[in-house]
Write a protein that holds these residues in place. Structure first.
Motif, PDB file in Angstrom:
ATOM      1  N   GLY A  38     -50.387 -25.773 -83.506  1.00  0.00           N
ATOM      2  CA  GLY A  38     -49.953 -26.729 -83.046  1.00  0.00           C
ATOM      3  C   GLY A  38     -48.437 -26.823 -83.188  1.00  0.00           C
ATOM      4  O   GLY A  38     -47.389 -27.905 -83.052  1.00  0.00           O
ATOM      5  N   TYR A  39     -47.893 -25.555 -83.475  1.00  0.00           N
ATOM      6  CA  TYR A  39     -46.329 -25.747 -83.542  1.00  0.00           C
ATOM      7  C   TYR A  39     -45.689 -25.433 -82.304  1.00  0.00           C
ATOM      8  O   TYR A  39     -46.483 -25.047 -81.162  1.00  0.00           O
ATOM      9  N   ASP A  40     -44.445 -25.701 -82.194  1.00  0.00           N
ATOM     10  CA  ASP A  40     -43.508 -25.731 -80.997  1.00  0.00           C
ATOM     11  C   ASP A  40     -42.913 -24.481 -81.029  1.00  0.00           C
ATOM     12  O   ASP A  40     -42.153 -24.292 -81.646  1.00  0.00           O
ATOM     13  N   ALA A  41     -43.238 -23.554 -80.027  1.00  0.00           N
ATOM     14  CA  ALA A  41     -42.857 -22.042 -80.050  1.00  0.00           C
ATOM     15  C   ALA A  41     -41.359 -22.164 -79.721  1.00  0.00           C
ATOM     16  O   ALA A  41     -40.279 -21.434 -80.175  1.00  0.00           O
ATOM     17  N   LYS A  42     -40.765 -22.994 -78.781  1.00  0.00           N
ATOM     18  CA  LYS A  42     -39.299 -23.304 -78.327  1.00  0.00           C
ATOM     19  C   LYS A  42     -38.498 -23.502 -79.776  1.00  0.00           C
ATOM     20  O   LYS A  42     -37.483 -22.893 -79.888  1.00  0.00           O
ATOM     21  N   ILE A  43     -39.148 -24.650 -80.435  1.00  0.00           N
ATOM     22  CA  ILE A  43     -38.399 -25.074 -81.501  1.00  0.00           C
ATOM     23  C   ILE A  43     -38.392 -23.692 -82.588  1.00  0.00           C
ATOM     24  O   ILE A  43     -37.213 -23.608 -83.230  1.00  0.00           O
ATOM     25  N   MET A  44     -39.395 -23.265 -82.645  1.00  0.00           N
ATOM     26  CA  MET A  44     -39.307 -21.885 -83.826  1.00  0.00           C
ATOM     27  C   MET A  44     -38.254 -20.996 -83.571  1.00  0.00           C
ATOM     28  O   MET A  44     -37.713 -20.644 -84.284  1.00  0.00           O
ATOM     29  N   LYS A  45     -38.228 -20.770 -82.213  1.00  0.00           N
ATOM     30  CA  LYS A  45     -37.357 -19.592 -81.808  1.00  0.00           C
ATOM     31  C   LYS A  45     -35.976 -20.248 -82.007  1.00  0.00           C
ATOM     32  O   LYS A  45     -34.985 -19.304 -82.431  1.00  0.00           O
ATOM     33  N   LYS A  46     -35.778 -21.423 -81.856  1.00  0.00           N
ATOM     34  CA  LYS A  46     -34.359 -21.958 -82.090  1.00  0.00           C
ATOM     35  C   LYS A  46     -34.050 -21.961 -83.805  1.00  0.00           C
ATOM     36  O   LYS A  46     -32.907 -21.795 -84.184  1.00  0.00           O
ATOM     37  N   VAL A  47     -35.050 -22.436 -84.344  1.00  0.00           N
ATOM     38  CA  VAL A  47     -34.956 -22.315 -86.008  1.00  0.00           C
ATOM     39  C   VAL A  47     -34.546 -20.832 -86.320  1.00  0.00           C
ATOM     40  O   VAL A  47     -33.858 -20.643 -87.156  1.00  0.00           O
ATOM     41  N   VAL A  48     -35.300 -19.879 -85.743  1.00  0.00           N
ATOM     42  CA  VAL A  48     -34.895 -18.455 -86.157  1.00  0.00           C
ATOM     43  C   VAL A  48     -33.465 -18.112 -85.719  1.00  0.00           C
ATOM     44  O   VAL A  48     -32.928 -17.596 -86.749  1.00  0.00           O
ATOM     45  N   ALA A  49     -33.233 -18.491 -84.621  1.00  0.00           N
ATOM     46  CA  ALA A  49     -31.693 -18.277 -84.266  1.00  0.00           C
ATOM     47  C   ALA A  49     -30.865 -18.934 -85.242  1.00  0.00           C
ATOM     48  O   ALA A  49     -29.718 -18.335 -85.590  1.00  0.00           O
ATOM     49  N   LEU A  50     -31.177 -20.200 -85.523  1.00  0.00           N
ATOM     50  CA  LEU A  50     -30.393 -20.987 -86.564  1.00  0.00           C
ATOM     51  C   LEU A  50     -30.087 -20.015 -87.890  1.00  0.00           C
ATOM     52  O   LEU A  50     -29.104 -20.096 -88.324  1.00  0.00           O
TER      53      LEU A  50
END
Length: 79
Positions: free
Chosen positions: A42-54
């Motif tokens: 149920g997690y949003d992979a796009k948002i997770m990728k942004k969090v990793v980048a941040l």
């Protein structure tokens, strides 16, 4: 003789690069699998990728980027 040594050295470099490329592809596959698993939970992979980048960014760079983003959003009425 030096041509032979240079050729051997070049071949070794190329083989090392090829091995590293294979490892890199394996790591990319593993990362993709983790994102897929998270998405299935149920997690949003796009948002997770942004969090990793941040998280990769220095705190002051991240704060500066967020401040500029807020300024742009305000200017465009997106706040």
């Amino acid at each position: 003789m030096t041509d032979l040594v240079a050729a051997d050295q070049l071949r070794l470099f190329i083989e090392r690069i090829e091995r590293l490329e294979e490892e890199k592809q394996g790591m990319a596959d593993d990362i993709r699998d983790v994102y897929s698993e998270a998405k299935s939970q149920g997690y949003d992979a796009k948002i997770m990728k942004k969090v990793v980048a941040l998280r990769k960014m220095e705190a002051h760079d991240r704060q500066e980027m967020e401040a500029i983003l807020d300024t742009y959003k305000d200017a465009l009425g997106l706040s």
